[in-house]
Enzyme design. Structure first.
Site, mmCIF file in Angstrom:
data_model
loop_
_atom_site.group_PDB
_atom_site.id
_atom_site.type_symbol
_atom_site.label_atom_id
_atom_site.label_comp_id
_atom_site.label_asym_id
_atom_site.label_seq_id
_atom_site.Cartn_x
_atom_site.Cartn_y
_atom_site.Cartn_z
ATOM 1 N N ARG A 151 -1.708 6.029 5.712
ATOM 2 C CA ARG A 151 -0.757 5.924 4.534
ATOM 3 C C ARG A 151 -1.154 6.273 3.028
ATOM 4 O O ARG A 151 -0.850 6.686 2.394
ATOM 5 C CB ARG A 151 0.194 4.582 4.588
ATOM 6 C CG ARG A 151 -0.689 3.673 4.534
ATOM 7 C CD ARG A 151 0.393 2.116 4.507
ATOM 8 N NE ARG A 151 -0.382 0.857 4.708
ATOM 9 C CZ ARG A 151 -0.949 0.257 5.469
ATOM 10 N NH1 ARG A 151 -1.035 0.988 6.798
ATOM 11 N NH2 ARG A 151 -1.738 -0.988 5.522
ATOM 12 N N THR B 42 0.743 -1.275 -0.122
ATOM 13 C CA THR B 42 0.136 -0.152 -0.096
ATOM 14 C C THR B 42 0.782 1.354 -0.056
ATOM 15 O O THR B 42 0.769 2.337 -0.700
ATOM 16 C CB THR B 42 -0.820 -0.044 1.311
ATOM 17 O OG1 THR B 42 -1.998 -1.184 1.267
ATOM 18 C CG2 THR B 42 -1.790 1.328 1.133
ATOM 19 N N ASP C 186 -3.201 0.510 -5.844
ATOM 20 C CA ASP C 186 -1.965 0.631 -5.361
ATOM 21 C C ASP C 186 -1.119 -0.932 -5.549
ATOM 22 O O ASP C 186 0.071 -1.012 -5.251
ATOM 23 C CB ASP C 186 -1.992 0.869 -3.727
ATOM 24 C CG ASP C 186 -2.812 -0.049 -2.983
ATOM 25 O OD1 ASP C 186 -3.524 -0.813 -3.629
ATOM 26 O OD2 ASP C 186 -2.933 0.127 -1.764
ATOM 27 N N HIS C 187 -1.949 -1.695 -5.566
ATOM 28 C CA HIS C 187 -1.473 -3.193 -5.998
ATOM 29 C C HIS C 187 -2.523 -4.027 -6.377
ATOM 30 O O HIS C 187 -3.754 -3.593 -6.258
ATOM 31 C CB HIS C 187 -0.583 -3.502 -4.650
ATOM 32 C CG HIS C 187 -1.490 -3.913 -3.347
ATOM 33 N ND1 HIS C 187 -2.465 -4.645 -3.248
ATOM 34 C CD2 HIS C 187 -1.379 -2.898 -2.399
ATOM 35 C CE1 HIS C 187 -2.894 -4.577 -2.222
ATOM 36 N NE2 HIS C 187 -2.346 -3.181 -1.432
ATOM 37 N N HIS D 176 -8.296 -9.231 1.771
ATOM 38 C CA HIS D 176 -7.388 -9.862 2.658
ATOM 39 C C HIS D 176 -8.216 -10.950 3.490
ATOM 40 O O HIS D 176 -7.762 -12.063 3.715
ATOM 41 C CB HIS D 176 -6.648 -8.944 3.698
ATOM 42 C CG HIS D 176 -5.434 -8.624 2.945
ATOM 43 N ND1 HIS D 176 -4.183 -9.103 2.721
ATOM 44 C CD2 HIS D 176 -4.791 -6.945 2.828
ATOM 45 C CE1 HIS D 176 -3.316 -8.240 2.031
ATOM 46 N NE2 HIS D 176 -3.676 -7.183 2.378
#
Length: 530
Positions: free
Chosen positions: A156, A72, A341-342, A298
């Site tokens: 973040r 992230t 972000d991924h 997740h």
């Protein structure tokens, strides 16, 4: 003379058009979004959300991250700096400072104080970011008269996109369910934020429980609901719908529901209104990062009904934002980009159940055996400071003190790791180009390596081998299932187009800078997307 006059007027008109800039730029990062999600659920999306962005905007279909590990913090930094971790310094979410040997969180800052709550969740700032961001450059180009607001559940995901000059970065504090910030930005929350916090929206969302948006029988693009490859949330006995959302610490569990994205949308619309974004006579910037897609991914994995339902709901959130912008800012007066972000790997046991290769790497066993081998060779000396994202950090003080060469340690570590199931390659991070890896992977590792913050060695696993996740899913590898993410540009008179040539995540800020006629961020390595 008449022709010359007409030509002059035409050139002046073209010049004025070329210099006109959007009133607002909206950056949307969807945390843990695979590129394929644009198409996997396409028929179920409305015409006003993802479909509208794809049909009316620019769709870069082969957009990838060009470094590893894909996480992230590094993702948001690379999007907004137009750079790579080797330069902007945000190598992971957490890393070990090579000089001190201490673990560092990407946005930690002990010199600031939480604003908006009594917790320590606000001891954060962008000071660990080595370069400027596109948001910084836009502020500078307009003599700091424009506004930049950044919003995410994750600190973040808000702090890094806002850059060093944001008027405000806000993130979610599960202690009270409040939006908070830090004294890096302000002394106290604006009145409108305080009022928003007092509405108790997270609690109201939780009280609804979480059932599917549509009849569960229609979720045919996903695996069965009661799957052994999915995790559970709250006090659940099974990972199935409906999720009652009851139990301890539910304001934290809230993140693992699509309601976290609803809250971001609600807060973003309020920020647009209260801060008058896009109406300040400059080009303002709103940076949004939708975090719940990552938490849900997740917990349940990319083949789950929960992920599908979360994206169908996010589609509605995006549609609501676009409709608001049309009404309040005006069509073609704002510019939107959307990326991730991924991406994410599939659950390793799920792919094995479908007769495909994959597995779980036992990190604890590998580290313990590596330490035992080092003790056998060199004595009871602490030679490993820590392991983060498959990177091994050595104790350089002890290497010097006992005159042990890094190369000698590397040979023993490589021999040990080669015996672990799922192992693929062992790499000296200072000598990546001498490894036998294909060129594309050598470039990815080189771009991700920062001498002050990266490990000495990195071990790569075979595709679809992951560490630490028995249920749900994870990411952070060099492989395409983690690097391939969407990239859409929309609005501000952009004409629909599909670009199939390879683009990199670092190209986003370079392209924005080119369109906005401002300088690229200070560490930019991206190309302008033609």
């Amino acid at each position: 003379m008449k022709k010359l006059f007409i030509l002059t007027l035409t050139l002046l008109s073209l010049s004025a058009t070329a210099q006109k800039k959007p009133a607002l730029v909206v950056g949307i990062v969807v945390d843990q979004m695979r590129y394929e999600y644009l198409y996997k659920y396409f028929d179920r999306y409305s015409d006003k959300g993802f479909k509208r962005l794809m049909r009316e905007g620019i769709n870069c279909t082969d957009n990838h991250y060009n470094y590893a590990p894909t996480v992230t913090a590094a993702g948001h930094a690379s999007i907004y700096t137009g750079s790579v971790p080797a330069i902007h310094g945000i190598v992971e979410n957490d890393w070990i400072d090579v000089a001190s040997g201490k673990k560092v969180y990407c946005v930690d800052d002990s010199t600031v104080i939480t604003v908006g709550s009594n917790s320590k969740a606000g001891l954060m700032s962008p000071r660990n970011l080595f370069t400027s961001t596109i948001t910084d450059q836009l502020k500078m180009a307009q003599n700091y008269r424009s506004k930049t607001i950044a919003i995410s559940l994750k600190d973040r995901g808000s702090i890094i996109p806002g850059g060093h000059t944001a008027d405000a970065s806000y993130w979610y504090d599960s202690a009270d369910g409040f939006w908070i910030s830090s004294t890096f930005y302000m002394k106290e929350l604006p009145t409108w934020v305080q009022k928003f916090n007092q509405e108790g929206r997270p609690q109201k969302y939780l009280n609804q429980g979480w059932n599917t948006l549509y009849p569960i029988s229609t979720y045919t693009r996903s695996a069965e609901d009661n799957s052994p490859y999915e995790g559970k949330i709250g006090n659940e006995k099974t990972p199935t719908f409906p999720h009652e959302l009851k139990g301890d610490n539910m304001l934290e569990v809230f993140r693992k529901t699509p309601y976290g994205n609803n809250l971001i949308k609600d807060f973003a619309l309020k920020a647009l209104e209260e801060e008058k974004l896009g109406k300040n006579g400059t080009t303002d910037f709103l940076a949004l990062s939708f975090s719940s897609t990552d938490y849900v991914g997740h917990a349940f994995g990319p083949q789950s009904i929960e992920v599908e339902d979360t994206y169908l709901r996010l589609d509605q959130d995006i549609a609501e934002i676009l409709t608001y912008l049309d009404t309040k800012i005006g069509k073609n007066q704002y510019l939107v980009f959307l990326t991730a972000d991924h991406a994410v790997a599939d659950n390793h046991d799920y792919v094995k159940s479908k007769r495909m290769p994959g597995g779980s790497f036992n990190t604890e066993k590998a580290v313990n055996e590596a330490k035992a081998a080092l003790i056998k060779e060199f004595g009871d000396i602490n030679l490993i400071v820590g392991v983060e994202n498959n990177q091994i950090y050595l104790n350089h003080a002890n290497l010097d003190k006992f005159q042990i060469s890094k190369a000698a340690v590397g040979k023993i570590l490589e021999k040990t790791y080669k015996n672990q199931p799922g192992f693929a390659e062992f790499v000296n991070m200072r000598e990546v180009n001498s490894s036998p890896l294909p060129t594309i992977y050598r470039e990815i590792l080189t771009n991700g390596y920062n001498q002050a913050r990266s490990g000495d060695f990195m071990y790569l696993l075979r595709p679809q081998w992951v560490s630490g996740y028995k249920t749900g899913a994870s990411h952070s590898t060099v492989y395409a299932y983690d690097t391939h993410v969407p990239l859409l540009f929309f609005g501000w008179n952009l004409k629909p187009r599909e670009i199939s040539q390879r683009t990199n995540i670092s190209d986003i800020s370079s392209t924005l800078a080119n369109w906005l006629k401002i300088s690229e961020p200070t560490g930019s390595v991206g190309k302008v997307i033609q």
